[in-house]
Scaffold this motif. Structure first.
Motif, PDB file in Angstrom:
ATOM      1  N   LEU A  15       0.812  -1.227   0.000  1.00  0.00           N
ATOM      2  CA  LEU A  15       0.000   0.000   0.000  1.00  0.00           C
ATOM      3  C   LEU A  15       0.840   1.269   0.000  1.00  0.00           C
ATOM      4  O   LEU A  15       0.307   2.374  -0.058  1.00  0.00           O
ATOM      5  CB  LEU A  15      -0.909   0.024   1.239  1.00  0.00           C
ATOM      6  CG  LEU A  15      -1.782  -1.201   1.456  1.00  0.00           C
ATOM      7  CD1 LEU A  15      -2.649  -0.997   2.693  1.00  0.00           C
ATOM      8  CD2 LEU A  15      -2.648  -1.480   0.242  1.00  0.00           C
ATOM      9  N   HIS A  16       2.145   1.103   0.129  1.00  0.00           N
ATOM     10  CA  HIS A  16       3.002   2.301   0.146  1.00  0.00           C
ATOM     11  C   HIS A  16       4.225   1.996  -0.709  1.00  0.00           C
ATOM     12  O   HIS A  16       5.214   1.445  -0.239  1.00  0.00           O
ATOM     13  CB  HIS A  16       3.396   2.650   1.592  1.00  0.00           C
ATOM     14  CG  HIS A  16       4.004   4.008   1.727  1.00  0.00           C
ATOM     15  ND1 HIS A  16       3.597   4.931   2.665  1.00  0.00           N
ATOM     16  CD2 HIS A  16       5.003   4.619   1.023  1.00  0.00           C
ATOM     17  CE1 HIS A  16       4.311   6.037   2.544  1.00  0.00           C
ATOM     18  NE2 HIS A  16       5.179   5.874   1.556  1.00  0.00           N
ATOM     19  N   CYS A  17       4.102   2.343  -1.984  1.00  0.00           N
ATOM     20  CA  CYS A  17       5.147   1.996  -2.942  1.00  0.00           C
ATOM     21  C   CYS A  17       5.232   3.116  -3.978  1.00  0.00           C
ATOM     22  O   CYS A  17       4.278   3.356  -4.728  1.00  0.00           O
ATOM     23  CB  CYS A  17       4.792   0.669  -3.611  1.00  0.00           C
ATOM     24  SG  CYS A  17       5.963   0.175  -4.870  1.00  0.00           S
ATOM     25  N   HIS A  18       6.351   3.821  -3.998  1.00  0.00           N
ATOM     26  CA  HIS A  18       6.513   4.949  -4.933  1.00  0.00           C
ATOM     27  C   HIS A  18       7.034   4.436  -6.272  1.00  0.00           C
ATOM     28  O   HIS A  18       8.043   3.724  -6.317  1.00  0.00           O
ATOM     29  CB  HIS A  18       7.489   5.972  -4.364  1.00  0.00           C
ATOM     30  CG  HIS A  18       6.980   6.671  -3.133  1.00  0.00           C
ATOM     31  ND1 HIS A  18       6.319   7.875  -3.183  1.00  0.00           N
ATOM     32  CD2 HIS A  18       7.031   6.331  -1.826  1.00  0.00           C
ATOM     33  CE1 HIS A  18       5.986   8.258  -1.950  1.00  0.00           C
ATOM     34  NE2 HIS A  18       6.410   7.339  -1.104  1.00  0.00           N
ATOM     35  N   LEU A  19       6.367   4.858  -7.343  1.00  0.00           N
ATOM     36  CA  LEU A  19       6.744   4.398  -8.679  1.00  0.00           C
ATOM     37  C   LEU A  19       8.187   4.779  -9.025  1.00  0.00           C
ATOM     38  O   LEU A  19       8.966   3.946  -9.491  1.00  0.00           O
ATOM     39  CB  LEU A  19       5.788   5.002  -9.722  1.00  0.00           C
ATOM     40  CG  LEU A  19       5.982   4.534 -11.164  1.00  0.00           C
ATOM     41  CD1 LEU A  19       5.681   3.043 -11.294  1.00  0.00           C
ATOM     42  CD2 LEU A  19       5.083   5.329 -12.124  1.00  0.00           C
ATOM     43  N   ILE A 196      -1.510  10.583   4.525  1.00  0.00           N
ATOM     44  CA  ILE A 196      -0.500  11.650   4.587  1.00  0.00           C
ATOM     45  C   ILE A 196       0.793  11.104   5.190  1.00  0.00           C
ATOM     46  O   ILE A 196       0.766  10.460   6.242  1.00  0.00           O
ATOM     47  CB  ILE A 196      -1.002  12.856   5.441  1.00  0.00           C
ATOM     48  CG1 ILE A 196      -2.346  13.385   4.907  1.00  0.00           C
ATOM     49  CG2 ILE A 196       0.036  13.969   5.446  1.00  0.00           C
ATOM     50  CD1 ILE A 196      -2.897  14.599   5.674  1.00  0.00           C
ATOM     51  N   HIS A 197       1.920  11.358   4.516  1.00  0.00           N
ATOM     52  CA  HIS A 197       3.220  11.046   5.116  1.00  0.00           C
ATOM     53  C   HIS A 197       3.343  11.855   6.406  1.00  0.00           C
ATOM     54  O   HIS A 197       3.238  13.095   6.372  1.00  0.00           O
ATOM     55  CB  HIS A 197       4.366  11.478   4.194  1.00  0.00           C
ATOM     56  CG  HIS A 197       4.681  10.503   3.094  1.00  0.00           C
ATOM     57  ND1 HIS A 197       3.924  10.387   1.960  1.00  0.00           N
ATOM     58  CD2 HIS A 197       5.701   9.616   2.968  1.00  0.00           C
ATOM     59  CE1 HIS A 197       4.460   9.458   1.168  1.00  0.00           C
ATOM     60  NE2 HIS A 197       5.538   8.970   1.748  1.00  0.00           N
ATOM     61  N   ALA A 198       3.566  11.196   7.515  1.00  0.00           N
ATOM     62  CA  ALA A 198       3.663  11.921   8.793  1.00  0.00           C
ATOM     63  C   ALA A 198       4.450  11.098   9.800  1.00  0.00           C
ATOM     64  O   ALA A 198       4.303   9.882   9.874  1.00  0.00           O
ATOM     65  CB  ALA A 198       2.266  12.209   9.342  1.00  0.00           C
ATOM     66  N   GLY A 219       1.321   7.679   6.440  1.00  0.00           N
ATOM     67  CA  GLY A 219       2.523   7.063   5.871  1.00  0.00           C
ATOM     68  C   GLY A 219       3.631   7.088   6.907  1.00  0.00           C
ATOM     69  O   GLY A 219       4.006   8.163   7.356  1.00  0.00           O
ATOM     70  N   HIS A 220       4.102   5.915   7.289  1.00  0.00           N
ATOM     71  CA  HIS A 220       5.190   5.706   8.258  1.00  0.00           C
ATOM     72  C   HIS A 220       4.725   5.816   9.714  1.00  0.00           C
ATOM     73  O   HIS A 220       4.664   4.815  10.409  1.00  0.00           O
ATOM     74  CB  HIS A 220       6.390   6.620   7.987  1.00  0.00           C
ATOM     75  CG  HIS A 220       6.941   6.466   6.612  1.00  0.00           C
ATOM     76  ND1 HIS A 220       7.525   5.300   6.191  1.00  0.00           N
ATOM     77  CD2 HIS A 220       6.956   7.311   5.548  1.00  0.00           C
ATOM     78  CE1 HIS A 220       7.892   5.437   4.930  1.00  0.00           C
ATOM     79  NE2 HIS A 220       7.547   6.645   4.516  1.00  0.00           N
ATOM     80  N   GLY A 221       4.470   7.014  10.220  1.00  0.00           N
ATOM     81  CA  GLY A 221       3.952   7.129  11.591  1.00  0.00           C
ATOM     82  C   GLY A 221       4.904   6.660  12.682  1.00  0.00           C
ATOM     83  O   GLY A 221       4.468   6.336  13.790  1.00  0.00           O
ATOM     84  N   THR A 276       6.750  -1.515   1.132  1.00  0.00           N
ATOM     85  CA  THR A 276       8.137  -1.429   0.642  1.00  0.00           C
ATOM     86  C   THR A 276       8.676   0.001   0.535  1.00  0.00           C
ATOM     87  O   THR A 276       9.872   0.201   0.579  1.00  0.00           O
ATOM     88  CB  THR A 276       8.250  -2.041  -0.767  1.00  0.00           C
ATOM     89  OG1 THR A 276       7.326  -1.373  -1.630  1.00  0.00           O
ATOM     90  CG2 THR A 276       7.968  -3.535  -0.743  1.00  0.00           C
ATOM     91  N   ASP A 277       7.816   0.980   0.308  1.00  0.00           N
ATOM     92  CA  ASP A 277       8.196   2.379   0.083  1.00  0.00           C
ATOM     93  C   ASP A 277       8.868   2.563  -1.278  1.00  0.00           C
ATOM     94  O   ASP A 277       8.277   3.120  -2.182  1.00  0.00           O
ATOM     95  CB  ASP A 277       9.092   2.920   1.209  1.00  0.00           C
ATOM     96  CG  ASP A 277       8.979   4.441   1.350  1.00  0.00           C
ATOM     97  OD1 ASP A 277       8.077   5.026   0.723  1.00  0.00           O
ATOM     98  OD2 ASP A 277       9.775   5.033   2.096  1.00  0.00           O
ATOM     99  N   ASN A 278      10.125   2.103  -1.413  1.00  0.00           N
ATOM    100  CA  ASN A 278      10.868   2.280  -2.675  1.00  0.00           C
ATOM    101  C   ASN A 278      11.682   1.023  -2.935  1.00  0.00           C
ATOM    102  O   ASN A 278      12.734   0.828  -2.336  1.00  0.00           O
ATOM    103  CB  ASN A 278      11.785   3.496  -2.553  1.00  0.00           C
ATOM    104  CG  ASN A 278      10.994   4.778  -2.379  1.00  0.00           C
ATOM    105  OD1 ASN A 278      10.310   5.225  -3.293  1.00  0.00           O
ATOM    106  ND2 ASN A 278      11.055   5.343  -1.193  1.00  0.00           N
TER     107      ASN A 278
END
Ligand SMILES: [Zn+2]
Length: 334
Positions: A15-19, A196-198, A219-221, A276-278
């Protein structure tokens, strides 16, 4: 069954993966070669970091070259296709792919062309792999409010079939979340959900602000660790928390597994999921994140299954997909 095999067998969601952080390096090599442009000698260090990445600056540098390739419709479509093939190889069933539309306009593409390119990539990728995906559009903190609002208007025309949510990314300390109240009130008017990234770089205040701004996910928290009041608030509101361990260690959001809050969040009943994020920048994938969570983070199989279930519950996926996924998870004892 060995942990590794067991994890590979699990159906997953990311759910959190930057292209732009998850492209195939060879695509950049090919693109630069075709354009007759030279790449830096230490190319590998320009697209990925190691665990001992010295700073966030080094980490962020790894997005520069991918973004050159991603100024073209072909690049954008192909990047989505590649990512869906990667997802299939690791048994990930559904992805929410993040990107900042405004970062892809530098060489003449319009917002419409960007979204069309992603749509084409998604059609081809889903057809070839059976993996489903939707997109989360990121406003950038260092962009003007005018630009971010224009992006949001363009994205809203593609909601909810292609674009499932909005997000805010970039330097959290220099541009705190509260500055973006007009952006999120417009998102509410348009009926868009948002994460929201926070709390990626130590700011608890940014997490409080994200909740007040109406985010349904964070995002992250990581900065919430050690704040029982904030954790209680998130549990009560069923806020989804998207953690990304390998990335968090590399960017120094967290110092290591010993103090990583994943299991505390689970124990507190928070809706936390693993992501994964990136993939390229962080040299990771979903199977690696889950295996690390078990073997380095001490997560039990029960906790792993809870992370998977949480991911599904907090996702912006269509209901039929969520129902089928949860039924499949039941076979693993969830
Ligand atoms: Zn992120």
């Amino acid at each position: 069954m060995m942990n590794k095999n067991w994890i590979e067998s699990l159906p997953k969601m990311d759910l959190h993966c930057h292209l732009d952080g998850s492209i195939h390096p060879q695509r950049i090599r090919d693109y630069f070669a075709a354009a007759g442009k030279a790449l830096p000698d230490d190319f590998d260090r320009w697209i990925s970091v190691e665990e001992d990445c010295p700073s966030l600056t080094e980490y962020l540098r790894c997005f520069d070259l991918p973004l050159r390739w991603l100024q073209t419709s072909e690049g954008l479509s192909q990047a989505v296709v590649d990512l869906l093939h990667d997802a299939r190889a690791e048994n990930t069933r559904y992805l929410e792919i993040r990107f900042a539309p405004t970062l892809h306009l530098e060489e003449g593409l319009s917002y419409d062309q960007v979204f069309q390119a992603l749509e084409r990539g998604r059609e081809q990728g889903e057809r070839e792999t059976g993996v489903r995906c939707r997109f989360i559009v990121c406003a950038m903190r260092h962009h003007s409010m005018t630009d971010n609002l224009a992006m949001l208007e363009a994205a809203s025309g593609h909601w909810p079939q292609l674009v499932c949510a909005a997000d805010l990314a970039g330097d959290e300390n220099a541009f705190p979340n509260r500055l973006f109240a007009p952006f999120f009130s417009r998102a509410q008017e348009l009926g868009l959900s948002y994460t929201i990234h926070a709390g990626e770089t130590g700011s608890r205040e940014n997490i409080y602000a994200a909740l007040e701004l109406g985010a349904c996910r964070i995002g992250h928290g990581i900065a919430m660790a050690g704040d029982p009041e904030l954790m209680k608030l998130c549990r009560k509101q069923e806020i989804g928390i998207e953690i990304c361990p390998t990335s968090n260690f590399q960017t120094k959001a967290a110092s290591g597994w010993a103090s990583y809050p994943m299991r505390d969040y689970l124990a507190a009943g928070l809706r936390v999921s693993l992501n994964t994020d990136n993939r390229t920048v962080s040299r990771t994938d979903q199977n690696r994140e889950y295996l690390r969570a078990m073997e380095e983070g001490g997560a039990s199989r029960e906790e792993i299954l809870q992370l998977l279930k949480n991911g599904c519950l907090m996702s912006f996926a269509p209901q039929e997909l969520k129902d089928a996924y949860l039924r499949e998870l039941e076979q693993f004892g969830v």
